[in-house]
Scaffold this motif. Structure first.
Motif, mmCIF file in Angstrom:
data_model
loop_
_atom_site.group_PDB
_atom_site.id
_atom_site.type_symbol
_atom_site.label_atom_id
_atom_site.label_comp_id
_atom_site.label_asym_id
_atom_site.label_seq_id
_atom_site.Cartn_x
_atom_site.Cartn_y
_atom_site.Cartn_z
ATOM 1 N N VAL A 194 0.844 -1.201 0.000
ATOM 2 C CA VAL A 194 0.000 0.000 0.000
ATOM 3 C C VAL A 194 0.878 1.251 0.000
ATOM 4 C CG1 VAL A 194 -1.546 1.388 1.447
ATOM 5 C CG2 VAL A 194 -2.077 -1.015 1.007
ATOM 6 N N VAL A 195 1.939 1.222 0.814
ATOM 7 C CA VAL A 195 2.858 2.367 0.873
ATOM 8 C C VAL A 195 3.556 2.554 -0.472
ATOM 9 C CG1 VAL A 195 4.944 3.290 1.960
ATOM 10 C CG2 VAL A 195 3.233 2.097 3.340
ATOM 11 N N ILE A 196 4.045 1.470 -1.057
ATOM 12 C CA ILE A 196 4.788 1.560 -2.315
ATOM 13 C C ILE A 196 3.912 2.126 -3.424
ATOM 14 C CG2 ILE A 196 5.901 0.203 -4.145
ATOM 15 C CD1 ILE A 196 6.900 -1.684 -1.896
ATOM 16 N N GLY A 201 2.010 6.533 -6.975
ATOM 17 C CA GLY A 201 0.898 7.316 -7.503
ATOM 18 C C GLY A 201 1.056 8.797 -7.234
ATOM 19 N N LEU A 202 1.467 9.120 -6.004
ATOM 20 C CA LEU A 202 1.635 10.527 -5.645
ATOM 21 C C LEU A 202 2.820 11.150 -6.371
ATOM 22 C CD1 LEU A 202 0.971 10.115 -1.837
ATOM 23 C CD2 LEU A 202 -0.364 11.583 -3.354
ATOM 24 N N LYS A 203 3.889 10.380 -6.540
ATOM 25 C CA LYS A 203 5.098 10.915 -7.155
ATOM 26 C C LYS A 203 4.885 11.244 -8.629
ATOM 27 C CE LYS A 203 9.418 12.068 -6.882
ATOM 28 N NZ LYS A 203 9.817 13.185 -6.009
ATOM 29 N N PHE A 204 4.139 10.391 -9.333
ATOM 30 C CA PHE A 204 4.062 10.537 -10.788
ATOM 31 C C PHE A 204 2.727 11.073 -11.308
ATOM 32 C CE2 PHE A 204 7.417 7.361 -10.142
ATOM 33 C CZ PHE A 204 8.437 7.962 -10.849
ATOM 34 N N GLY A 208 3.648 19.547 -7.296
ATOM 35 C CA GLY A 208 3.844 20.412 -6.134
ATOM 36 C C GLY A 208 4.175 19.641 -4.870
ATOM 37 N N MET A 209 3.585 20.101 -3.761
ATOM 38 C CA MET A 209 3.870 19.520 -2.453
ATOM 39 C C MET A 209 3.506 18.045 -2.386
ATOM 40 S SD MET A 209 5.008 21.727 0.019
ATOM 41 C CE MET A 209 4.173 21.538 1.597
ATOM 42 N N LEU A 210 2.418 17.641 -3.055
ATOM 43 C CA LEU A 210 2.004 16.238 -3.023
ATOM 44 C C LEU A 210 3.075 15.342 -3.624
ATOM 45 C CD1 LEU A 210 -1.782 16.458 -4.036
ATOM 46 C CD2 LEU A 210 -0.816 16.070 -1.761
ATOM 47 N N SER A 211 3.677 15.773 -4.725
ATOM 48 C CA SER A 211 4.715 14.982 -5.378
ATOM 49 C C SER A 211 6.013 15.007 -4.579
ATOM 50 C CB SER A 211 4.955 15.514 -6.793
ATOM 51 O OG SER A 211 5.972 14.782 -7.441
ATOM 52 N N VAL A 212 6.379 16.167 -4.067
ATOM 53 C CA VAL A 212 7.635 16.318 -3.322
ATOM 54 C C VAL A 212 7.649 15.448 -2.073
ATOM 55 C CG1 VAL A 212 8.937 17.957 -1.896
ATOM 56 C CG2 VAL A 212 8.201 18.606 -4.194
ATOM 57 N N SER A 213 6.522 15.380 -1.378
ATOM 58 C CA SER A 213 6.450 14.620 -0.117
ATOM 59 C C SER A 213 5.764 13.275 -0.317
ATOM 60 C CB SER A 213 5.718 15.447 0.942
ATOM 61 O OG SER A 213 4.454 15.891 0.463
ATOM 62 N N ALA A 214 5.982 12.646 -1.481
ATOM 63 C CA ALA A 214 5.280 11.403 -1.828
ATOM 64 C C ALA A 214 5.566 10.282 -0.832
ATOM 65 C CB ALA A 214 5.655 10.973 -3.247
ATOM 66 N N VAL A 215 6.822 10.124 -0.414
ATOM 67 C CA VAL A 215 7.153 9.029 0.511
ATOM 68 C C VAL A 215 6.473 9.247 1.859
ATOM 69 C CG1 VAL A 215 9.016 7.860 1.743
ATOM 70 C CG2 VAL A 215 9.347 8.552 -0.629
ATOM 71 N N GLY A 372 7.717 -0.537 3.501
ATOM 72 C CA GLY A 372 7.342 -0.079 2.174
ATOM 73 C C GLY A 372 8.094 1.174 1.776
ATOM 74 N N GLY A 373 8.200 2.134 2.709
ATOM 75 C CA GLY A 373 8.944 3.358 2.427
ATOM 76 C C GLY A 373 10.422 3.100 2.264
ATOM 77 N N VAL A 374 10.970 2.191 3.077
ATOM 78 C CA VAL A 374 12.398 1.887 3.019
ATOM 79 C C VAL A 374 12.756 1.216 1.694
ATOM 80 C CG1 VAL A 374 14.160 0.374 4.014
ATOM 81 C CG2 VAL A 374 12.775 1.805 5.505
ATOM 82 N N ILE A 375 11.889 0.342 1.201
ATOM 83 C CA ILE A 375 12.139 -0.302 -0.094
ATOM 84 C C ILE A 375 12.291 0.750 -1.184
ATOM 85 C CG2 ILE A 375 11.035 -1.678 -1.918
ATOM 86 C CD1 ILE A 375 9.964 -3.518 0.291
ATOM 87 N N VAL A 376 11.407 1.740 -1.169
ATOM 88 C CA VAL A 376 11.483 2.811 -2.165
ATOM 89 C C VAL A 376 12.775 3.612 -1.991
ATOM 90 C CG1 VAL A 376 10.417 4.935 -3.003
ATOM 91 C CG2 VAL A 376 8.978 2.983 -2.381
ATOM 92 N N MET A 377 13.079 4.006 -0.751
ATOM 93 C CA MET A 377 14.230 4.870 -0.502
ATOM 94 C C MET A 377 15.550 4.176 -0.833
ATOM 95 S SD MET A 377 13.286 6.986 2.968
ATOM 96 C CE MET A 377 12.657 5.597 3.909
ATOM 97 N N PHE A 378 15.714 2.934 -0.390
ATOM 98 C CA PHE A 378 16.976 2.249 -0.622
ATOM 99 C C PHE A 378 17.114 1.831 -2.078
ATOM 100 C CE2 PHE A 378 17.208 0.852 4.094
ATOM 101 C CZ PHE A 378 17.557 2.143 4.436
ATOM 102 N N GLY A 379 15.995 1.535 -2.731
ATOM 103 C CA GLY A 379 16.049 1.271 -4.161
ATOM 104 C C GLY A 379 16.517 2.494 -4.916
ATOM 105 N N MET A 380 16.091 3.676 -4.461
ATOM 106 C CA MET A 380 16.525 4.912 -5.103
ATOM 107 C C MET A 380 18.020 5.169 -4.873
ATOM 108 S SD MET A 380 14.196 6.207 -6.879
ATOM 109 C CE MET A 380 14.965 7.803 -7.181
ATOM 110 N N VAL A 381 18.554 4.705 -3.748
ATOM 111 C CA VAL A 381 19.990 4.833 -3.519
ATOM 112 C C VAL A 381 20.759 4.014 -4.561
ATOM 113 C CG1 VAL A 381 21.885 4.350 -1.915
ATOM 114 C CG2 VAL A 381 19.738 5.292 -1.050
#
Length: 475
Positions: A194-196, A201-204, A208-215, A372-381
């Motif tokens: 659900v988080v991923i 969805g929010l990122k793409f 504005g603020m919704l996209s920037v703070s997607a995680v 879910g958030g960590v998967i996104v963040m570390f994948g981006m690393v």
């Protein structure tokens, strides 16, 4: 595109320009939202690796809150060093500082399963490593030659690869839950997914603020889902809130000070990587926000602030700080170069760090949701590291350097028992994977002759040498 309603094009490119408060404060908070989750996540991961109890009734609960509190407080203080400056310390640029992921592969082996007792050596390493990091400010311009994209891209990729396992474990139920029937259950994974999907969805599909703070917003959606599914209760949230103080100051040497050779060597070596990352971020800010190259004074000042910010944090139980790249992109997107905007964000972080109840709410986030958030963040690393590697000319010499460094570094990380007979200090450094990979890449890059650069690559790559430019687009 820059918002000219905030100021004239010339003002927007000026770091000393201060927009009207009703616009500056929201812009500053936007910077905090972009980095908030990434900033507090290392504290939660280190606590989990050390074996802290994660429940609100755990005796370790106050310690975990304190680590989260210090992450926010000293990210704000380090950011102020960058924006306001003290003498030569600080770049006088809109640089946002936060707890660094880069040091996690060093910190996790240092504390693994040792509880609160391991933190004295950890923070001893943070303090000494921070001072060493600051000293790099005097020579950073002269050592950059030893850290080309081949080395830095490999190191950043290795950082991400070292951490992706943590994201999967958290999504499945958290490291402490391994061996329990619910570990890896559909319910646990559903919260992470659900988080991923919310984040994507929010990122793409928003702006504005919704996209920037997607995680951050994705985690909130996951939190609500976990509440609906009974993974966390209102009573547990209330207990966490009640157990946390309304206001608390940091405590110097709260966990003591212990000199650990492994910690000191690890933090000092990683300081090189963090310093180069900061140089890249400073250059990105000046290019994206002002259309110019960073000056030597700005680069040196940013490095001083990196190091002293980390050393001061270590005195009070905070983790190493570095510049946050996601905020560099935010400056390029908004076109607002004002350092005073980021100062407002830093003040907001400091206020949050002085209120433990903020940390108490963060800690009620179920580990599966955080996963879910960590998967996104570390994948981006990992993706960021690969992006850096795309600038490498993939001749035979560079391919050999990359292959050997990656094979040994990743191999030791995956099979730590292979060096079980080494002395404890060396074993911890080697099994991080990151340090041996970085050291091998740096040394080979310095000693292997450049003549290999013009030779064919087919015999090494098996006919998969690709384009010499390293371009991923095939142009």
């Amino acid at each position: 595109m820059a918002d000219t309603s905030i100021g004239t094009p010339q003002e927007l490119r000026d770091p000393n320009f201060t927009p009207a408060l009703h616009k500056a404060i929201p812009l500053g908070i936007q910077h905090v939202l972009a980095m908030f989750v990434s900033n507090v996540t290392p504290a939660i991961i280190v606590a989990g690796a050390a074996g802290f109890g994660f429940g609100s009734n755990s005796p370790d609960f106050p310690e975990l809150l304190y680590l989260i509190q210090m992450s926010m407080l000293f990210a704000g203080i380090a950011t102020l060093l960058q924006t306001i400056t003290i003498g030569p310390v600080g770049a006088a640029l809109p640089i946002v500082q936060g707890t660094s992921f880069a040091f996690l592969p060093i910190m996790i082996p240092l504390v693994a399963g040792k509880g609160v007792d391991a933190l004295a050596a950890l923070f001893g390493g943070v303090i000494i490593g921070g001072v060493f990091h600051a000293l790099l400010g005097t020579v950073i311009g002269r050592v950059r030659f030893a850290l080309p994209p081949l080395v830095t891209g490999l190191v950043v990729t290795m950082i991400g690869l070292a951490l992706v396992k943590v994201g999967i474990q958290y999504a499945a139920g958290g490291v402490p839950a391994i061996g329990k029937p619910e570990y890896g259950s559909l319910l646990n994974w559903s919260a992470a997914l659900v988080v991923i999907f919310s984040t994507l969805g929010l990122k793409f599909f928003t702006r504005g603020m919704l996209s920037v703070s997607a995680v951050l917003l994705g985690l909130i959606v996951g939190y609500v889902y976990a509440l609906m599914m009974g993974m966390i209760t209102v009573e547990a949230i209330g207990t966490s809130w009640d157990r946390a103080a309304t206001f608390a100051l940091p405590v110097p040497f709260k966990y003591g000070f212990e000199f650990s050779t492994a910690a000191v060597i690890g933090f000092c070596l990683m300081a090189f990587v963090s310093a180069v990352e900061t140089v890249g971020d400073v250059s990105g800010i000046t290019k994206g926000g002002a259309g110019r190259e960073a000056t030597d004074t700005e680069i040196a000042g940013a490095t001083y602030a990196d190091g002293f910010g980390s050393a001061i944090a270590g005195l009070f139980g905070g983790f190493p700080n570095t510049s946050f790249s996601q905020n560099v992109g935010l400056i390029a997107m908004t076109g607002v170069m004002s350092r005073h905007v980021v100062t407002f964000g830093a003040i907001f972080l400091i206020i949050c760090g002085l209120i433990p109840k903020v940390g108490a709410i963060i800690r009620t986030v179920p580990i599966e949701v955080l996963g879910g958030g960590v998967i996104v963040m570390f994948g981006m690393v990992v993706a960021a590291g690969i992006s850096m590697l795309s600038d490498v000319v993939w001749n035979r010499r560079n391919m050999v350097i990359f292959a050997i460094a990656l094979s040994i570094g990743l191999g030791l990380q995956l099979e730590p028992g292979a060096v079980q007979y080494l002395p404890d200090t060396l074993r911890i450094l080697m099994t991080s994977g990151l340090l041996p990979a970085a050291l091998i890449a740096i040394v080979l890059n310095l000693i292997l002759p450049e003549e290999l650069a013009d030779e064919a690559t087919e015999e090494v790559s098996g006919g998969m040498s690709g384009h010499g430019s390293g371009s991923l687009s095939g142009d």
